[in-house]
Design an enzyme around this catalytic site. Structure first.
Site, PDB file in Angstrom:
ATOM      1  N   HIS A 155       0.835  -1.214   0.000  1.00  0.00           N
ATOM      2  CA  HIS A 155       0.000   0.000   0.000  1.00  0.00           C
ATOM      3  C   HIS A 155       0.873   1.269   0.000  1.00  0.00           C
ATOM      4  O   HIS A 155       0.841   2.053   0.959  1.00  0.00           O
ATOM      5  CB  HIS A 155      -0.874  -0.082   1.250  1.00  0.00           C
ATOM      6  N   GLU A 256      -0.984   1.469  -5.291  1.00  0.00           N
ATOM      7  CA  GLU A 256      -0.805   0.232  -4.514  1.00  0.00           C
ATOM      8  C   GLU A 256      -0.781  -0.991  -5.430  1.00  0.00           C
ATOM      9  O   GLU A 256      -1.711  -1.207  -6.216  1.00  0.00           O
ATOM     10  CB  GLU A 256      -1.939   0.112  -3.508  1.00  0.00           C
TER      11      GLU A 256
HETATM   12  O1  TA6 Z   1      -6.129   1.731  -0.345  1.00  0.00           O
HETATM   13  C1  TA6 Z   1      -7.163   2.623  -0.178  1.00  0.00           C
HETATM   14  C2  TA6 Z   1      -7.832   2.351   1.168  1.00  0.00           C
HETATM   15  O2  TA6 Z   1      -8.490   1.114   1.167  1.00  0.00           O
HETATM   16  C3  TA6 Z   1      -8.770   3.529   1.440  1.00  0.00           C
HETATM   17  O3  TA6 Z   1     -10.119   3.151   1.322  1.00  0.00           O
HETATM   18  C4  TA6 Z   1      -8.374   3.967   2.852  1.00  0.00           C
HETATM   19  O4  TA6 Z   1      -9.141   3.295   3.815  1.00  0.00           O
HETATM   20  C5  TA6 Z   1      -6.897   3.582   2.865  1.00  0.00           C
HETATM   21  O5  TA6 Z   1      -6.859   2.321   2.227  1.00  0.00           O
HETATM   22  C6  TA6 Z   1      -6.222   3.617   4.221  1.00  0.00           C
HETATM   23  O6  TA6 Z   1      -6.675   2.573   5.013  1.00  0.00           O
HETATM   24  P1  TA6 Z   1      -6.103   2.524   6.537  1.00  0.00           P
HETATM   25  O7  TA6 Z   1      -6.736   1.334   7.169  1.00  0.00           O
HETATM   26  O8  TA6 Z   1      -4.597   2.389   6.437  1.00  0.00           O
HETATM   27  O9  TA6 Z   1      -6.487   3.849   7.161  1.00  0.00           O
END
Ligand code: TA6
Length: 284
Positions: A155, A256
């Site tokens: 991510h 990601e």
């Molecule tokens: O990758 C995008 C996502 O799924 C968004 O929807 C947002 O929730 C982000 O990840 C961050 O997630 P986190 O659990 O690290 O706050």
């Protein structure tokens, strides 16, 4: 040079410095936090509000989302994006390579909070190679006697001059799904003017962040992935996240490398899967 030490937050970390670049990895979450090619702006972004506590995800760098991406498919009590990023990993090895880059191996064989998570017999290894490019490869081995299914993502939070100065290339024509808007097909390069959260599907494409402010392109190639997530929280979501500064959305974008949604994978007993992101900088 590869050095294992305790960082200023009291967490075990690995620093990597060679003639080509420098990097920093926290063993909390097996989390690549920094990557800086010499003479360059940092490639990865880190929130000034991030937690640095065992058991909490770090906000920035490259969180490892595994064995599920997003909300747990069945149990709302489970943490978003799985448990791999919450656990303490261990150093399994490190070496200098002939091309001047450095390689560090991390492992996670069981989670430090087993009482909360289903028993899964797996062995995770993270191979981090730091040099002219940054390669992060998550190898998932099924050490159980049954096939198991998972989703996940590397991510990655990228450091940009300003969200108004960038576009993302490589996903033109790719189908996407999103919780924010109806599904669709990407038309041309991606630019940003509001909260953006799309999972692009059926794509093994290399993406580029074109940043006119830093006068550079960041190239994001990948292996073992047919889905790419692109995210910027914009202001309202930034204000809702305690570990994310209200105005920090200007300086980051997530691209990601994923196995998300219909790109979830399964591994037969004794087999493994590698999810790899390969990041490098190019001049504009
Ligand atoms: O990758 C995008 C996502 O799924 C968004 O929807 C947002 O929730 C982000 O990840 C961050 O997630 P986190 O659990 O690290 O706050």
């Amino acid at each position: 040079m590869i050095n294992v030490f305790t960082d200023r937050h009291g967490l075990p970390a690995v620093s990597i410095k060679n003639d080509l670049a420098a990097a920093l990895i926290s063993l909390q979450g097996g989390h690549v936090m920094e990557y800086v090619p010499h003479g360059e702006e940092p490639i990865l972004w880190m929130s000034s509000q991030s937690y640095f506590e065992q058991g909490k995800p770090i906000r920035g760098g490259i969180p490892i989302c595994w064995p599920w991406f997003g909300a747990h498919p069945d149990n709302p009590d489970m943490p978003a994006h799985g448990f791999a990023r919450l656990c303490l990993w261990s150093v399994a090895g490190g070496k200098e390579l002939e091309d001047g880059s450095s390689e560090v191996l991390l492992r996670l064989d069981k989670c430090e909070v087993p009482e909360k998570f289903p028993a899964m017999a797996f062995a995770l290894q993270l191979r981090v190679t730091v040099g002219r490019q940054l390669s992060v490869a998550l190898e998932i081995a099924n050490t159980s006697g049954m096939t198991f299914y998972f989703s996940g993502a590397l991510h990655t939070y990228f450091n940009i001059s300003d969200i108004a100065n960038i576009s993302v290339e490589g996903l033109d024509g790719s189908r996407y799904v999103s919780a924010l808007e109806p599904e669709g097909v990407q038309q041309g390069a991606i630019t940003f003017s509001r909260e953006f959260d799309r999972v692009y599907l059926g794509t093994d494409a290399t993406c580029y962040i074109v940043d006119t402010g830093f006068k550079r392109k960041i190239k994001i190639a990948k292996k073992g992935s047919l889905s790419t997530v692109v995210w910027n929280p914009w202001i309202e979501k930034s204000q809702r996240m305690p570990d994310f500064g209200d105005e920090e959305y200007h300086r980051m974008v997530c691209i990601e490398t994923a196995n998300a949604k219909e790109d979830q994978r399964h591994i037969l007993p004794g087999e493994s899967h590698i999810l790899e992101t390969i990041i490098s900088k190019e001049s504009l």
